[in-house]
Design a protein around this motif. Sequence first.
Motif, PDB file in Angstrom:
ATOM      1  N   VAL A  21       9.953   2.086  -7.099  1.00  0.00           N
ATOM      2  CA  VAL A  21       8.508   1.887  -7.054  1.00  0.00           C
ATOM      3  C   VAL A  21       8.142   0.996  -8.244  1.00  0.00           C
ATOM      4  CG1 VAL A  21       8.037   4.004  -8.349  1.00  0.00           C
ATOM      5  CG2 VAL A  21       6.243   3.013  -6.940  1.00  0.00           C
ATOM      6  N   GLU A  22       7.301  -0.023  -7.969  1.00  0.00           N
ATOM      7  CA  GLU A  22       6.869  -0.953  -9.009  1.00  0.00           C
ATOM      8  C   GLU A  22       5.482  -0.578  -9.486  1.00  0.00           C
ATOM      9  OE1 GLU A  22       7.177  -5.005  -7.862  1.00  0.00           O
ATOM     10  OE2 GLU A  22       9.249  -4.843  -7.155  1.00  0.00           O
ATOM     11  N   PHE A  23       5.261  -0.739 -10.787  1.00  0.00           N
ATOM     12  CA  PHE A  23       3.982  -0.398 -11.386  1.00  0.00           C
ATOM     13  C   PHE A  23       3.318  -1.664 -11.935  1.00  0.00           C
ATOM     14  CE2 PHE A  23       6.912   3.198 -12.128  1.00  0.00           C
ATOM     15  CZ  PHE A  23       6.291   4.138 -11.322  1.00  0.00           C
ATOM     16  N   GLY A  24       2.019  -1.768 -11.707  1.00  0.00           N
ATOM     17  CA  GLY A  24       1.261  -2.886 -12.241  1.00  0.00           C
ATOM     18  C   GLY A  24       0.841  -2.634 -13.677  1.00  0.00           C
ATOM     19  N   PRO A  25       0.357  -3.674 -14.376  1.00  0.00           N
ATOM     20  CA  PRO A  25      -0.035  -3.512 -15.781  1.00  0.00           C
ATOM     21  C   PRO A  25      -1.346  -2.755 -15.964  1.00  0.00           C
ATOM     22  CG  PRO A  25      -0.460  -5.742 -15.021  1.00  0.00           C
ATOM     23  CD  PRO A  25       0.264  -5.061 -13.911  1.00  0.00           C
ATOM     24  N   GLN A  26      -2.140  -2.625 -14.893  1.00  0.00           N
ATOM     25  CA  GLN A  26      -3.405  -1.888 -14.991  1.00  0.00           C
ATOM     26  C   GLN A  26      -3.265  -0.570 -14.212  1.00  0.00           C
ATOM     27  OE1 GLN A  26      -5.765  -3.054 -17.046  1.00  0.00           O
ATOM     28  NE2 GLN A  26      -4.399  -4.791 -17.464  1.00  0.00           N
ATOM     29  N   LEU A  27      -4.026  -0.422 -13.126  1.00  0.00           N
ATOM     30  CA  LEU A  27      -3.936   0.805 -12.332  1.00  0.00           C
ATOM     31  C   LEU A  27      -2.861   0.661 -11.264  1.00  0.00           C
ATOM     32  CD1 LEU A  27      -4.932   3.581 -11.243  1.00  0.00           C
ATOM     33  CD2 LEU A  27      -6.554   2.296  -9.824  1.00  0.00           C
ATOM     34  N   THR A  28      -2.012   1.680 -11.154  1.00  0.00           N
ATOM     35  CA  THR A  28      -1.103   1.834 -10.017  1.00  0.00           C
ATOM     36  C   THR A  28      -1.393   3.196  -9.397  1.00  0.00           C
ATOM     37  OG1 THR A  28       0.640   0.491 -11.032  1.00  0.00           O
ATOM     38  CG2 THR A  28       1.284   1.970  -9.235  1.00  0.00           C
ATOM     39  N   LEU A  29      -1.809   3.161  -8.141  1.00  0.00           N
ATOM     40  CA  LEU A  29      -2.102   4.404  -7.420  1.00  0.00           C
ATOM     41  C   LEU A  29      -0.987   4.652  -6.417  1.00  0.00           C
ATOM     42  CD1 LEU A  29      -3.897   6.783  -6.554  1.00  0.00           C
ATOM     43  CD2 LEU A  29      -5.107   5.204  -5.021  1.00  0.00           C
ATOM     44  N   VAL A  30      -0.309   5.764  -6.550  1.00  0.00           N
ATOM     45  CA  VAL A  30       0.714   6.183  -5.585  1.00  0.00           C
ATOM     46  C   VAL A  30       0.112   7.337  -4.801  1.00  0.00           C
ATOM     47  CG1 VAL A  30       3.074   6.984  -5.238  1.00  0.00           C
ATOM     48  CG2 VAL A  30       2.532   5.505  -7.186  1.00  0.00           C
ATOM     49  N   ARG A  31      -0.150   7.136  -3.527  1.00  0.00           N
ATOM     50  CA  ARG A  31      -0.872   8.142  -2.755  1.00  0.00           C
ATOM     51  C   ARG A  31      -0.159   8.427  -1.437  1.00  0.00           C
ATOM     52  NH1 ARG A  31      -4.579   5.250   0.949  1.00  0.00           N
ATOM     53  NH2 ARG A  31      -4.479   3.001   0.517  1.00  0.00           N
ATOM     54  N   VAL A 577      -2.385   2.616 -16.257  1.00  0.00           N
ATOM     55  CA  VAL A 577      -2.653   3.943 -15.700  1.00  0.00           C
ATOM     56  C   VAL A 577      -1.876   4.077 -14.392  1.00  0.00           C
ATOM     57  CG1 VAL A 577      -4.371   5.619 -14.963  1.00  0.00           C
ATOM     58  CG2 VAL A 577      -4.977   3.883 -16.645  1.00  0.00           C
ATOM     59  N   ILE A 578      -1.091   5.134 -14.299  1.00  0.00           N
ATOM     60  CA  ILE A 578      -0.337   5.430 -13.080  1.00  0.00           C
ATOM     61  C   ILE A 578      -0.815   6.791 -12.583  1.00  0.00           C
ATOM     62  CG2 ILE A 578       1.950   5.842 -12.090  1.00  0.00           C
ATOM     63  CD1 ILE A 578       3.082   4.110 -14.395  1.00  0.00           C
ATOM     64  N   ILE A 579      -1.318   6.833 -11.356  1.00  0.00           N
ATOM     65  CA  ILE A 579      -1.903   8.060 -10.813  1.00  0.00           C
ATOM     66  C   ILE A 579      -1.199   8.421  -9.515  1.00  0.00           C
ATOM     67  CG2 ILE A 579      -3.996   9.108  -9.837  1.00  0.00           C
ATOM     68  CD1 ILE A 579      -5.624   7.399 -11.735  1.00  0.00           C
ATOM     69  N   MET A 580      -0.852   9.703  -9.384  1.00  0.00           N
ATOM     70  CA  MET A 580      -0.314  10.243  -8.139  1.00  0.00           C
ATOM     71  C   MET A 580      -1.418  11.096  -7.501  1.00  0.00           C
ATOM     72  SD  MET A 580       2.737   9.060  -8.677  1.00  0.00           S
ATOM     73  CE  MET A 580       3.364   8.334 -10.187  1.00  0.00           C
ATOM     74  N   GLU A 581      -1.741  10.841  -6.257  1.00  0.00           N
ATOM     75  CA  GLU A 581      -2.823  11.588  -5.616  1.00  0.00           C
ATOM     76  C   GLU A 581      -2.580  11.765  -4.122  1.00  0.00           C
ATOM     77  OE1 GLU A 581      -5.153  13.467  -5.523  1.00  0.00           O
ATOM     78  OE2 GLU A 581      -5.950  13.579  -7.538  1.00  0.00           O
ATOM     79  N   ASN A 582      -3.082  12.879  -3.595  1.00  0.00           N
ATOM     80  CA  ASN A 582      -3.103  13.086  -2.147  1.00  0.00           C
ATOM     81  C   ASN A 582      -4.323  12.428  -1.526  1.00  0.00           C
ATOM     82  OD1 ASN A 582      -0.934  14.653  -2.741  1.00  0.00           O
ATOM     83  ND2 ASN A 582      -1.640  16.480  -1.685  1.00  0.00           N
ATOM     84  N   LEU A 583      -5.409  12.338  -2.308  1.00  0.00           N
ATOM     85  CA  LEU A 583      -6.666  11.784  -1.792  1.00  0.00           C
ATOM     86  C   LEU A 583      -6.628  10.262  -1.800  1.00  0.00           C
ATOM     87  CD1 LEU A 583      -9.247  14.067  -3.625  1.00  0.00           C
ATOM     88  CD2 LEU A 583      -8.540  14.203  -1.239  1.00  0.00           C
ATOM     89  N   ASP A 584      -7.184   9.648  -0.760  1.00  0.00           N
ATOM     90  CA  ASP A 584      -7.302   8.198  -0.711  1.00  0.00           C
ATOM     91  C   ASP A 584      -8.573   7.769  -1.435  1.00  0.00           C
ATOM     92  OD1 ASP A 584      -5.035   8.063   0.835  1.00  0.00           O
ATOM     93  OD2 ASP A 584      -6.143   8.157   2.729  1.00  0.00           O
ATOM     94  N   PRO A 585      -8.562   6.599  -2.096  1.00  0.00           N
ATOM     95  CA  PRO A 585      -9.791   6.110  -2.713  1.00  0.00           C
ATOM     96  C   PRO A 585     -10.804   5.767  -1.620  1.00  0.00           C
ATOM     97  CG  PRO A 585      -8.079   4.438  -2.782  1.00  0.00           C
ATOM     98  CD  PRO A 585      -7.431   5.680  -2.258  1.00  0.00           C
ATOM     99  N   THR A 586     -12.068   6.002  -1.914  1.00  0.00           N
ATOM    100  CA  THR A 586     -13.105   5.734  -0.904  1.00  0.00           C
ATOM    101  C   THR A 586     -13.475   4.255  -0.849  1.00  0.00           C
ATOM    102  OG1 THR A 586     -14.763   6.302  -2.563  1.00  0.00           O
ATOM    103  CG2 THR A 586     -14.043   8.047  -1.089  1.00  0.00           C
ATOM    104  N   ASP A 587     -13.234   3.539  -1.939  1.00  0.00           N
ATOM    105  CA  ASP A 587     -13.522   2.099  -1.974  1.00  0.00           C
ATOM    106  C   ASP A 587     -12.228   1.339  -2.209  1.00  0.00           C
ATOM    107  OD1 ASP A 587     -16.207   2.709  -1.713  1.00  0.00           O
ATOM    108  OD2 ASP A 587     -16.540   2.733  -3.897  1.00  0.00           O
TER     109      ASP A 587
END
Length: 618
Positions: A21-31, A577-587
Amino acid sequence: MLRLTITHLTFIGTNVESASVEFGPQLTLVRGPSDTGKSFIVDALNFMMGAKSLKEIPEREGYSTVLLGLELPDGEHVTLARSVAGGGFSLYNADLRDGPLPVADGTLNWKHDHRSESNVSRFLLKQVDLDGMRVRRNAQGMTDSLSFRNLVRLCVVDETQMQSDTPPALTGNWTGKTKEISVLKLLLEAEDDSAVIAVPSAQEKSRVSGAKVEVIDRLIAEVEAKLSGTAEVGQLRDQLARLNNAMNEQNAAMSEVWSRRAEVNERLRQAQQRLHDARTEMAEVVALQARFKLLRTQYESDLARLATIKEAGNILGYFATGLCPFCGAESEHQHYNLECEGDSTAFAASVDAEIQKTENLLADLLLTIDDVNQRAVQARVDSESTDGRIGDLRQTLREIENDLAPKQSDLRELAEVRSDIEKSLTFYEQLAGLQRMKVQIEDDVQRDGAAISDGMSPNALQEFSRELSDRLGDWGFPDAQSVRYDRLAQDIQAGDQLRSAHGKGVRAILHAAFTLGLAQYCFDREIAHPGFVVLDSPLVTYRPPDNLEDGEVDAALPAGIIAAFYEDVQSRLDGQVIIMENLDPTDPLHGDSVDVVFTKRLDRGRYGFFPPKVSIDP
């Protein structure tokens, strides 16, 4: 400001497709859905930053090496490689994402050692200008060298930590509380404890020099050796809870079978009693038949004898008038006396009466024999039918036992595993007790923590509290203006309660705000920080109050909170910032954000972190 950037996490092995998995320099969302590898990514990142072991999951089978790609503050790309079994690291001055690996440019020990530069902790600390820092560990001013592991818990937060009621800056290990507060103080004030001079008291000298500490240290070492390779307490307790639930379910599933077995056993016992009674009855009948047979023979013999007497009397004229058959006297000369009484016909009547009595007795005996024979037939029928019933019941019991056998085997296995876990938990309790004894001998840890807390800058705490309040306000958290960081409790005060007193959803949101807020606090003030934040499931369990109608059940986060959270981390956080979430972003995410979606489906998108081991049917 010097920062690290995580570029990728990759697993490689022989005869398996690389998992990366590749991560970006800002936000990476793994969902994506649960069980797709999101939390495992967090565990693997922690492992590649010096944790002792890596969680074992079935999908990991076949992979032997973990690669962590890093961009250093000077723009150079390096790769850290480590066996999945743990141990040291290989360092490559290149961005490697596949095998076979070349000869390493260097090796790094996994454990921090301030006396050597060849360990991953000091390598990473150097990159962010924190190498050589010292942090206070007790009230007497004794210090330890800062380890990168001390920083990891403040920027890599797994789901358990996120929801735990332990304050975000602490681990819950009370023997290390002073040091943990010192690490937070270092990040808030940009000043370590190198200048602190240790001045142990006379009592402290006496304690440290005593043999008690040495004995306790040896005991601690023995218990730690027994716990080598054992999961952490939280994981063991989770396993124990799951095992207890599984055993309760197994017992519930077996209770009906046990009840049926008990019922069949009772019916079998009753049938065996009936068989015993029937066989006893048959034995008694046989004995009666034998006796009645002898009696019948006797009656028949008596009747035959009486018939002979009667026949002989008729032939000899015993029963006619005239000459006396006994004395030979003529009628006129016959005298009535005790021997004859002059009436020979009385003897005939006596014989007839005896015959009649014997015949009556024989008739009654024959009726009795007939009744006994009927009893014998009925007893035989009952015995045969009951014997057949017993055979059926025994077959039913065998079937029940065959059904129970695998369940009982599974239950025994669960009980054995539970016993091992309980034993490990007992060792952890022993270890904690020994550590408490050691602390009581060496330090008053509560006093140490209070001393360090008292030494924290009020201005730094006020500014950090404002960072938390503003960030939570942007997210739409209720009463965000009342949020502050409590110096004495070393916890977040939200409303009239500490974070630890709130539910797990609020605890997760507040922990996320703490971790992100601490990073931005450091970025804004050019204070050293690793440069990245990793959060596992900060949103999935939270729901603001009064969001649902009465009776409605919905644990999902309102769209406004989700949108505000992602907008904030994309717009107001300067680091990675690397975030793992079950929820999808609304936007939709910003263009410079990386969105990694796991589908848990073989026919659409990416299945999960690890490639699926099955192929799609054509």
